[in-house]
Design an enzyme around this catalytic site. Structure first.
Site, mmCIF file in Angstrom:
data_model
loop_
_atom_site.group_PDB
_atom_site.id
_atom_site.type_symbol
_atom_site.label_atom_id
_atom_site.label_comp_id
_atom_site.label_asym_id
_atom_site.label_seq_id
_atom_site.Cartn_x
_atom_site.Cartn_y
_atom_site.Cartn_z
ATOM 1 N N TYR A 147 0.832 -1.200 0.000
ATOM 2 C CA TYR A 147 0.000 0.000 0.000
ATOM 3 C C TYR A 147 0.871 1.257 0.000
ATOM 4 O O TYR A 147 0.663 2.176 -0.810
ATOM 5 C CB TYR A 147 -0.926 0.014 1.215
ATOM 6 C CG TYR A 147 -1.614 1.344 1.426
ATOM 7 C CD1 TYR A 147 -2.631 1.763 0.577
ATOM 8 C CD2 TYR A 147 -1.223 2.198 2.463
ATOM 9 C CE1 TYR A 147 -3.245 3.004 0.748
ATOM 10 C CE2 TYR A 147 -1.831 3.424 2.645
ATOM 11 C CZ TYR A 147 -2.842 3.821 1.779
ATOM 12 O OH TYR A 147 -3.441 5.052 1.953
ATOM 13 N N VAL A 175 -5.602 9.761 10.744
ATOM 14 C CA VAL A 175 -6.837 10.538 10.792
ATOM 15 C C VAL A 175 -7.883 9.795 11.627
ATOM 16 O O VAL A 175 -8.047 8.576 11.515
ATOM 17 C CB VAL A 175 -7.377 10.796 9.373
ATOM 18 C CG1 VAL A 175 -8.579 11.740 9.431
ATOM 19 C CG2 VAL A 175 -6.287 11.375 8.466
ATOM 20 N N LYS A 183 -15.070 1.526 8.777
ATOM 21 C CA LYS A 183 -13.790 0.931 8.384
ATOM 22 C C LYS A 183 -13.492 -0.307 9.221
ATOM 23 O O LYS A 183 -12.455 -0.956 9.044
ATOM 24 C CB LYS A 183 -12.655 1.947 8.541
ATOM 25 C CG LYS A 183 -12.727 3.124 7.581
ATOM 26 C CD LYS A 183 -11.660 4.159 7.889
ATOM 27 C CE LYS A 183 -10.265 3.612 7.645
ATOM 28 N NZ LYS A 183 -9.215 4.617 7.937
#
Length: 316
Positions: A147, A175, A183
């Site tokens: 990622y 964040v 999520k």
């Protein structure tokens, strides 16, 4: 303005859409959550309809890898594209899956933004820094997972087009805030610790959590960074608070706000070989972003939403 937001039903994207919809025409592009899972067992997509209950614009359900999705954006003719869609799970190691989704599609969005003369503000990530010493600064990267590598490669591609389009990459640090709940396991430890405490459970932290530092940035500051990017020079910028705090700090602040004093439970860190132990954003003097929320202020502002989620979602 006309604004397209990919990943607009996700965490930062939905917050941005709700912030801007009063004064602008918004098109959200999102694949939306389904039963598709990644090789680590986590959901592939975090877009959730409950993040958009107050959204008044247009939602188009589509994959950023699909030509029809690009054509939908082209037909809409936005002035700005906020590109947030990606596989954003740092614990996914299927390189083909990550890179075909995040990297291969990015060139298409750059070319589209040039063709329709739209500003392109995209999500990069502080994960590109790996174990580089704090404060982390643009230009000194060491990605440790696919990622992070995908985001660094996106930044490198973007630089080649600064003379042709308005392109800004935002390297988000940790964040947290409203919109992250869906999520699931990858939501911030702020909401996860809070829900443990509200359930009367001892907060579970990794061993030596008082020595593990992160730059926690509140969602309202992250959204402001996107707006600042609209009038910034082309480039890649860090989005953080500029201050490193520990996971122990989170628990201590939450317990103070919630009026609890539960003993913490410390467990071994299973990710110790691929873990960032200190992150802190070096905030560029070249742009106007100024974070407003300390960790204490952010948690206090977030608390009513955390309690609502605990009542309406966790205990529904």
């Amino acid at each position: 303005m006309k604004i397209a937001i990919t990943g607009g039903a996700g965490f930062i994207g939905s917050g941005l859409a709700l912030k801007l919809q009063k004064d602008h025409e918004i098109l959200i592009i999102d694949k939306m959550s389904s039963n598709e899972i990644l090789d680590n067992g986590n959901l592939e997509c975090f877009g959730h309809f409950k993040n958009l209950l107050d959204f008044e614009g247009e939602l188009y359900v589509g994959d950023i890898k699909d030509e029809k999705t690009l054509q939908k954006i082209r037909k809409f003719k936005p002035d700005v594209i906020f590109h947030k869609a990606a596989i954003s799970d740092t614990t996914v190691y299927n390189q083909n899956k990550i890179l075909t989704t995040n990297l291969n599609t990015f060139k298409d969005f750059i070319e589209l933004s040039i063709d329709i003369n739209a500003k392109l503000i995209y999500a990069s990530s502080a994960s590109v820094y790996g174990n580089q010493p704090s404060p982390q600064k643009v230009g000194v990267e060491d990605p440790k997972n696919p990622y992070a590598f995908s985001k660094l490669m996106m930044d490198k591609i973007a630089r080649k087009y600064y003379d042709k389009a308005h392109i800004v990459g935002l390297r988000y640090f940790n964040v947290y805030g409203k919109g992250e709940f869906y999520k699931n396991k990858t939501a911030s430890m702020v909401v996860q610790f809070a829900h443990q405490i509200l359930a009367g459970k001892n907060p579970r932290l990794f061993e030596k959590s008082d020595q593990i530092y992160r730059d926690f940035v509140y969602i309202k500051d992250a959204i402001d960074a996107n707006l600042v990017a609209l009038d910034s020079k082309c480039g890649v910028y860090n989005v953080g608070s500029g201050v490193a705090r520990t996971f122990q700090d989170i628990v201590d602040i939450l317990q103070k706000e919630l009026g609890t004093n539960l003993p913490c439970e410390y467990i071994p860190n299973p990710y110790i070989k691929a873990y960032q132990f200190h992150t802190q954003a070096e905030l560029s003097k070249d742009w106007a972003y100024q974070p407003k929320f300390s960790l204490e202020m952010g948690i206090k502002d977030y608390l009513d939403e955390i309690k609502r989620l605990f009542e309406k979602e966790v205990n529904a």
